[in-house]
Design an enzyme around this catalytic site. Structure first.
Site, PDB file in Angstrom:
ATOM      1  N   TYR A   1       0.972  -1.224  -0.054  1.00 52.00           N
ATOM      2  CA  TYR A   1       0.033  -0.013   0.013  1.00 52.00           C
ATOM      3  C   TYR A   1       0.858   1.159   0.046  1.00 52.00           C
ATOM      4  O   TYR A   1       0.385   2.249  -0.745  1.00 52.00           O
ATOM      5  CB  TYR A   1      -0.968   0.060   1.282  1.00 52.00           C
ATOM      6  CG  TYR A   1      -2.016  -1.191   0.953  1.00 52.00           C
ATOM      7  CD1 TYR A   1      -3.053  -0.959   0.330  1.00 52.00           C
ATOM      8  CD2 TYR A   1      -1.818  -2.251   1.725  1.00 52.00           C
ATOM      9  CE1 TYR A   1      -3.949  -2.013   0.131  1.00 52.00           C
ATOM     10  CE2 TYR A   1      -2.837  -3.128   1.930  1.00 52.00           C
ATOM     11  CZ  TYR A   1      -3.724  -3.288   1.013  1.00 52.00           C
ATOM     12  OH  TYR A   1      -4.721  -4.142   0.728  1.00 52.00           O
TER      13      TYR A   1
ATOM     14  N   ASN B   1     -12.214  -0.293  -5.204  1.00 49.61           N
ATOM     15  CA  ASN B   1     -11.927  -0.373  -6.731  1.00 49.61           C
ATOM     16  C   ASN B   1     -13.003  -0.678  -7.674  1.00 49.61           C
ATOM     17  O   ASN B   1     -13.596  -1.766  -7.496  1.00 49.61           O
ATOM     18  CB  ASN B   1     -10.604  -1.270  -6.911  1.00 49.61           C
ATOM     19  CG  ASN B   1     -10.375  -1.717  -8.166  1.00 49.61           C
ATOM     20  OD1 ASN B   1     -10.604  -0.971  -9.373  1.00 49.61           O
ATOM     21  ND2 ASN B   1      -9.599  -2.747  -8.560  1.00 49.61           N
TER      22      ASN B   1
ATOM     23  N   CYS C   1      -6.190  -5.339  -7.902  1.00 55.42           N
ATOM     24  CA  CYS C   1      -5.770  -4.555  -6.566  1.00 55.42           C
ATOM     25  C   CYS C   1      -5.349  -5.717  -5.683  1.00 55.42           C
ATOM     26  O   CYS C   1      -4.897  -5.564  -4.624  1.00 55.42           O
ATOM     27  CB  CYS C   1      -7.091  -4.005  -5.806  1.00 55.42           C
ATOM     28  SG  CYS C   1      -8.676  -4.610  -6.025  1.00 55.42           S
ATOM     29  N   HIS C   2      -5.673  -7.106  -6.211  1.00 54.69           N
ATOM     30  CA  HIS C   2      -5.409  -8.020  -5.192  1.00 54.69           C
ATOM     31  C   HIS C   2      -3.802  -8.438  -5.203  1.00 54.69           C
ATOM     32  O   HIS C   2      -3.285  -8.973  -4.433  1.00 54.69           O
ATOM     33  CB  HIS C   2      -5.902  -9.514  -5.787  1.00 54.69           C
ATOM     34  CG  HIS C   2      -5.659  -9.861  -7.306  1.00 54.69           C
ATOM     35  ND1 HIS C   2      -6.108  -9.234  -8.473  1.00 54.69           N
ATOM     36  CD2 HIS C   2      -4.592 -10.456  -7.969  1.00 54.69           C
ATOM     37  CE1 HIS C   2      -5.785  -9.676  -9.582  1.00 54.69           C
ATOM     38  NE2 HIS C   2      -4.566 -10.412  -9.111  1.00 54.69           N
TER      39      HIS C   2
ATOM     40  N   GLU D   1      -1.509 -16.713  -9.800  1.00 56.92           N
ATOM     41  CA  GLU D   1      -0.670 -15.863 -10.637  1.00 56.92           C
ATOM     42  C   GLU D   1       0.879 -16.502 -10.589  1.00 56.92           C
ATOM     43  O   GLU D   1       1.791 -16.304 -11.220  1.00 56.92           O
ATOM     44  CB  GLU D   1      -0.694 -14.498 -10.228  1.00 56.92           C
ATOM     45  CG  GLU D   1      -2.137 -13.869 -10.924  1.00 56.92           C
ATOM     46  CD  GLU D   1      -2.066 -12.285 -10.811  1.00 56.92           C
ATOM     47  OE1 GLU D   1      -1.023 -11.721 -10.374  1.00 56.92           O
ATOM     48  OE2 GLU D   1      -3.282 -11.856 -11.099  1.00 56.92           O
TER      49      GLU D   1
END
Lengths: 187, 155
Positions: free
Chosen positions: A126, A149, A157-158, A184
């Protein structure tokens, strides 16, 4: 709904789009996490609601903030659905979709554009995000750029986590955030 | 400004009824075009609508204007009722009211519109008057004349 009525409504959607009367087109899409709601304007994807968000409330909100000309038009969101399917299947690492940023302003807009630039499989904190958006002290605001978001997944945003390495929160639930990051990492 | 619901809600809730009203008012043939015109006109006007109450009445009113346009464009030619009658009757149910709607379709435009609005759409006289662009008394008269004629036809 009868087949005749379906055909009439299909014609109506096409004519509305051709006449510039389809301000917000929406469709649902299946995902491993449940049903997503996708909404786009002629400019691009403007909203993606996660499975735990209320569909009617989301559509009412779009009607109020963008235009009440909100129509269900799956044909207008085919590319969005295709790319999301490929992403969930691990076959796509970045989205090639036009984005309509009109629901974000100022610092939040800059922060979300910063989020959109975080590469697949990587994370930022952040604090990193606050700095990228031009105000390193605005860590809390960077948090709300994520938590509120309007286009999660596509604006990933993850991939934003806490400085101490903890995952932090996610609008779709922490478990979803964890599974997305695992996906991912190729786990 | 009024809090207008997403336009899709109007379609979900009222499209079938608007189609039924238009079939009554202009017949099956013309109904599809009138349906498109009705919803496109509604979409065009929707964002500037000041009042979110009675969206159904608003749509039905537009539908009736489109039905009247349809008849004007045809120079108020009477509907080819005989031609319709020669086609196969798809619904074998004798109680489905097909006969009565054929008789309704054969009424003069104002009477037909008044009867359809009253019984297919359940509109009060004031709204029928608004849809037809006449006084409530005139709407009542068209309805009365239409019904009288129907009774005679169906007797």
């Amino acid at each position: 709904m009868t087949p005749t009525m379906d055909k009439s409504l299909e014609r109506l959607r096409e004519r509305a789009a051709a006449e510039g009367l389809l301000d917000v087109a929406y469709a649902t899409a299946d995902s491993p996490f449940g049903t997503l709601l996708l909404a786009r304007t002629p400019q691009g994807l403007v909203r993606l609601a996660l499975p735990n968000e209320d569909v009617d409330a989301t559509l009412a909100d779009l009607a109020g903030r963008i235009s009440p000309r909100v129509l269900e038009a799956p044909g207008r969101l085919e590319e969005e659905r295709r790319e999301l399917d490929a992403y969930f299947a691990g076959r796509r690492r970045s989205f090639d979709l036009p984005i309509d940023w009109q629901l974000s302003h100022g610092f939040l807009l800059r922060a979300r554009q910063g989020i959109a630039a975080i590469p697949y499989g990587e994370t930022r904190t952040y604090a990193d995000l606050a700095r990228t958006a031009g105000n390193e002290r605005a860590v809390r605001a960077a948090g709300s750029a994520c938590s509120r978001n309007p286009i999660p997944l596509v604006v990933p945003c993850h991939r934003v986590i806490r400085s101490d390495g903890a995952l932090g929160l996610y609008a779709g639930g922490v478990e979803m955030k964890e599974r997305l990051l695992e996906l991912e990492r190729g786990a | 400004m009024a809090e207008l619901p997403p336009f899709q809600t109007l379609i979900d809730e009222h499209a079938a009824e608007v189609m039924a009203v238009l079939r009554g008012a202009v017949g099956r043939e013309g109904a599809e075009d009138a349906f498109q015109e009705t919803f496109l006109a509604a979409l065009r006007a929707y964002p500037s609508l000041r009042e979110a109450r009675n969206l159904r009445g608003w749509l039905v009113t537009i539908a009736h204007r489109k039905a009247i346009d349809h008849h004007r464009a045809r120079g108020r030619a009477p509907l080819p009722v005989e031609a319709v009658r020669e086609e196969a009757v798809f619904d074998p149910d004798p109680t489905d009211g097909t006969e009565i709607w054929r008789a309704v379709a054969a009424l003069p435009p104002k009477q037909r519109a008044a009867v359809t609005l009253r019984f297919a759409s359940d509109l009060p006289h004031e709204e029928i008057a608004a849809a037809l662009g006449c006084s409530p008394a005139a709407a009542r008269r068209s309805l009365h004349e239409g019904l009288k004629r129907l009774r005679k036809e169906m007797a």
